[in-house]
Motif scaffolding. Sequence first.
Motif, PDB file in Angstrom:
ATOM      1  N   THR A  95       0.832  -1.205   0.000  1.00  0.00           N
ATOM      2  CA  THR A  95       0.000   0.000   0.000  1.00  0.00           C
ATOM      3  C   THR A  95       0.868   1.257   0.000  1.00  0.00           C
ATOM      4  OG1 THR A  95      -1.773  -1.145   1.186  1.00  0.00           O
ATOM      5  CG2 THR A  95      -1.800   1.261   1.244  1.00  0.00           C
ATOM      6  N   ALA A  96       1.963   1.203   0.746  1.00  0.00           N
ATOM      7  CA  ALA A  96       2.883   2.349   0.789  1.00  0.00           C
ATOM      8  C   ALA A  96       3.532   2.576  -0.575  1.00  0.00           C
ATOM      9  CB  ALA A  96       3.957   2.117   1.854  1.00  0.00           C
ATOM     10  N   VAL A  97       3.861   1.500  -1.276  1.00  0.00           N
ATOM     11  CA  VAL A  97       4.471   1.610  -2.606  1.00  0.00           C
ATOM     12  C   VAL A  97       3.495   2.233  -3.599  1.00  0.00           C
ATOM     13  CG1 VAL A  97       5.308   0.284  -4.586  1.00  0.00           C
ATOM     14  CG2 VAL A  97       6.099  -0.291  -2.284  1.00  0.00           C
ATOM     15  N   TYR A  98       2.213   1.835  -3.521  1.00  0.00           N
ATOM     16  CA  TYR A  98       1.223   2.291  -4.490  1.00  0.00           C
ATOM     17  C   TYR A  98       0.972   3.800  -4.421  1.00  0.00           C
ATOM     18  CZ  TYR A  98       0.199  -2.731  -4.801  1.00  0.00           C
ATOM     19  OH  TYR A  98       0.288  -4.091  -4.956  1.00  0.00           O
ATOM     20  N   LYS A 103      -0.626   0.604  -9.028  1.00  0.00           N
ATOM     21  CA  LYS A 103      -0.660  -0.860  -8.911  1.00  0.00           C
ATOM     22  C   LYS A 103      -0.573  -1.540 -10.276  1.00  0.00           C
ATOM     23  CE  LYS A 103      -3.467  -4.428  -6.624  1.00  0.00           C
ATOM     24  NZ  LYS A 103      -4.723  -4.649  -5.846  1.00  0.00           N
ATOM     25  N   LYS A 104      -1.150  -0.920 -11.301  1.00  0.00           N
ATOM     26  CA  LYS A 104      -1.184  -1.567 -12.611  1.00  0.00           C
ATOM     27  C   LYS A 104       0.196  -1.705 -13.237  1.00  0.00           C
ATOM     28  CE  LYS A 104      -2.112   2.602 -15.396  1.00  0.00           C
ATOM     29  NZ  LYS A 104      -3.044   3.215 -16.353  1.00  0.00           N
ATOM     30  N   TRP A 105       1.185  -0.921 -12.750  1.00  0.00           N
ATOM     31  CA  TRP A 105       2.536  -1.029 -13.289  1.00  0.00           C
ATOM     32  C   TRP A 105       3.371  -2.070 -12.546  1.00  0.00           C
ATOM     33  CZ3 TRP A 105       2.346   0.760 -17.811  1.00  0.00           C
ATOM     34  CH2 TRP A 105       1.633   1.919 -18.119  1.00  0.00           C
ATOM     35  N   ILE A 106       2.821  -2.642 -11.480  1.00  0.00           N
ATOM     36  CA  ILE A 106       3.512  -3.718 -10.769  1.00  0.00           C
ATOM     37  C   ILE A 106       3.137  -5.034 -11.436  1.00  0.00           C
ATOM     38  CG2 ILE A 106       3.915  -4.822  -8.537  1.00  0.00           C
ATOM     39  CD1 ILE A 106       4.648  -1.849  -8.559  1.00  0.00           C
ATOM     40  N   THR A 107       4.108  -5.741 -11.954  1.00  0.00           N
ATOM     41  CA  THR A 107       3.805  -6.993 -12.643  1.00  0.00           C
ATOM     42  C   THR A 107       3.173  -7.994 -11.692  1.00  0.00           C
ATOM     43  OG1 THR A 107       5.718  -6.601 -14.077  1.00  0.00           O
ATOM     44  CG2 THR A 107       4.765  -8.813 -14.111  1.00  0.00           C
ATOM     45  N   PHE A 108       3.742  -8.125 -10.484  1.00  0.00           N
ATOM     46  CA  PHE A 108       3.156  -8.999  -9.475  1.00  0.00           C
ATOM     47  C   PHE A 108       3.751  -8.661  -8.116  1.00  0.00           C
ATOM     48  CE2 PHE A 108       2.050 -12.952  -7.272  1.00  0.00           C
ATOM     49  CZ  PHE A 108       0.769 -13.163  -7.747  1.00  0.00           C
ATOM     50  N   THR A 166      -4.289  -5.216 -12.056  1.00  0.00           N
ATOM     51  CA  THR A 166      -3.305  -6.143 -12.597  1.00  0.00           C
ATOM     52  C   THR A 166      -3.386  -7.515 -11.957  1.00  0.00           C
ATOM     53  OG1 THR A 166      -1.821  -4.268 -12.966  1.00  0.00           O
ATOM     54  CG2 THR A 166      -0.855  -6.454 -13.096  1.00  0.00           C
ATOM     55  N   THR A 167      -3.607  -7.552 -10.658  1.00  0.00           N
ATOM     56  CA  THR A 167      -3.664  -8.836  -9.960  1.00  0.00           C
ATOM     57  C   THR A 167      -4.829  -9.677 -10.463  1.00  0.00           C
ATOM     58  OG1 THR A 167      -2.654  -7.879  -7.980  1.00  0.00           O
ATOM     59  CG2 THR A 167      -3.823  -9.963  -7.716  1.00  0.00           C
ATOM     60  N   PHE A 168      -6.021  -9.060 -10.571  1.00  0.00           N
ATOM     61  CA  PHE A 168      -7.190  -9.780 -11.087  1.00  0.00           C
ATOM     62  C   PHE A 168      -6.958 -10.182 -12.538  1.00  0.00           C
ATOM     63  CE2 PHE A 168     -11.203  -9.883 -13.387  1.00  0.00           C
ATOM     64  CZ  PHE A 168     -11.950 -10.780 -12.630  1.00  0.00           C
ATOM     65  N   LEU A 169      -6.411  -9.271 -13.341  1.00  0.00           N
ATOM     66  CA  LEU A 169      -6.191  -9.509 -14.758  1.00  0.00           C
ATOM     67  C   LEU A 169      -5.332 -10.747 -14.972  1.00  0.00           C
ATOM     68  CD1 LEU A 169      -6.705  -7.987 -17.560  1.00  0.00           C
ATOM     69  CD2 LEU A 169      -4.368  -7.179 -17.312  1.00  0.00           C
ATOM     70  N   ASN A 181      -7.991 -18.863 -26.216  1.00  0.00           N
ATOM     71  CA  ASN A 181      -6.921 -17.936 -26.567  1.00  0.00           C
ATOM     72  C   ASN A 181      -7.231 -16.625 -25.842  1.00  0.00           C
ATOM     73  OD1 ASN A 181      -5.720 -19.673 -28.616  1.00  0.00           O
ATOM     74  ND2 ASN A 181      -7.534 -19.209 -29.847  1.00  0.00           N
ATOM     75  N   VAL A 182      -6.240 -16.056 -25.164  1.00  0.00           N
ATOM     76  CA  VAL A 182      -6.502 -14.892 -24.320  1.00  0.00           C
ATOM     77  C   VAL A 182      -5.545 -13.748 -24.644  1.00  0.00           C
ATOM     78  CG1 VAL A 182      -6.716 -14.025 -21.960  1.00  0.00           C
ATOM     79  CG2 VAL A 182      -7.272 -16.418 -22.454  1.00  0.00           C
ATOM     80  N   PHE A 183      -6.112 -12.571 -24.856  1.00  0.00           N
ATOM     81  CA  PHE A 183      -5.349 -11.335 -24.933  1.00  0.00           C
ATOM     82  C   PHE A 183      -5.827 -10.448 -23.792  1.00  0.00           C
ATOM     83  CE2 PHE A 183      -5.252 -12.996 -29.219  1.00  0.00           C
ATOM     84  CZ  PHE A 183      -3.926 -12.815 -29.596  1.00  0.00           C
ATOM     85  N   THR A 184      -4.958  -9.551 -23.330  1.00  0.00           N
ATOM     86  CA  THR A 184      -5.339  -8.697 -22.215  1.00  0.00           C
ATOM     87  C   THR A 184      -5.100  -7.228 -22.538  1.00  0.00           C
ATOM     88  OG1 THR A 184      -3.148  -8.771 -21.139  1.00  0.00           O
ATOM     89  CG2 THR A 184      -4.717 -10.514 -20.563  1.00  0.00           C
ATOM     90  N   ALA A 185      -5.862  -6.381 -21.861  1.00  0.00           N
ATOM     91  CA  ALA A 185      -5.685  -4.931 -21.951  1.00  0.00           C
ATOM     92  C   ALA A 185      -5.972  -4.357 -20.574  1.00  0.00           C
ATOM     93  CB  ALA A 185      -6.629  -4.328 -22.989  1.00  0.00           C
ATOM     94  N   SER A 186      -5.248  -3.311 -20.213  1.00  0.00           N
ATOM     95  CA  SER A 186      -5.384  -2.756 -18.863  1.00  0.00           C
ATOM     96  C   SER A 186      -6.070  -1.398 -18.830  1.00  0.00           C
ATOM     97  CB  SER A 186      -3.998  -2.636 -18.207  1.00  0.00           C
ATOM     98  OG  SER A 186      -3.153  -1.801 -18.965  1.00  0.00           O
TER      99      SER A 186
END
Length: 296
Positions: A95-98, A103-108, A166-169, A181-186
């Motif tokens: 939370t402090a990092v965000y 959050k969307k720029w954190i890969t995981f 990102t986490t849900f995605l 077949n899956v493609f993603t967009a944020s």
Amino acid sequence: MEKKLLLITKNDSTFLIRALIKSLSDGGYEVITSIPDMECIQALKMEGILPDIILVYLEDYEDKYEELFTYLKKVIILDGTRRYLYLIGNEIEFTAVYKYIAKKWITFAFTRPVNSAELIKQIESFSADYSYELDEADGDVPMRHKRSLYSYDPQKQTILLVDDDTTFLKGMERWLVKDYNVFTASSGMDTISFLKKRTVNLILLDYEMPVLSGLEVFQMLKSEPATENIPVIFLTSKDDKKTVVEVLAAGPENYLLKTKPPAVLMQDIQKFFESRTPRSSALKIPGVKQIPAKQV
């Protein structure tokens, strides 16, 4: 291909960190370590040895967050090279990092303590098989990404999954790729840009997104001849009557609650495709080599 990883940690001589480094090395990674200091990381970049994979071990240096993550945000979003930022820590530290990097720029984000074997497996999965597109309409031009974890299978239905979480995605994608077949967009702009070049059998669209909401994206898609017939199912985390009525009033094929267990969501998606006519057969995407899907 040589695999390199930057591990940012306050002390790389502790037992836990040494064990982590050994596990990463055994997993085929050349590990570079750095203290959580912007100037040290900047020096790596200037020398041309800053890896594409960055892993930050969060522990007892919150005073460095603003400087460190403000700089990492620039490196990840504006550098012209797609990099992957991973965190190891707890919910308070995340939370402090965000506050400094969305959050969307954190890969995981891995919750401490983390299993090293699982961490390596996740990094291998999330950092592989990306294709990039630069969306110049976005002003400060972040790198956009769409990916499929496995080979494209022309016999499968193709889904575009859209969510700014990102986490849900990524979690949902890992479930979907077993059967589709899956493609993603944020983001909404990412979605519009993607659909200018490809078409899909179904769009799973987050209803609540910043900048362009899911409803606005839906209305844009339905106003264009090229996309008006693509079925859209909204994703929402709210199940109150007001939200449900609002979602259904827009006229999507359906809506799904994100709070449902993934297995139940998969069943709902399967039922949707089973209800479709034969015209919804799998698509052939131009420029994609048709390789049999990897067995999982």
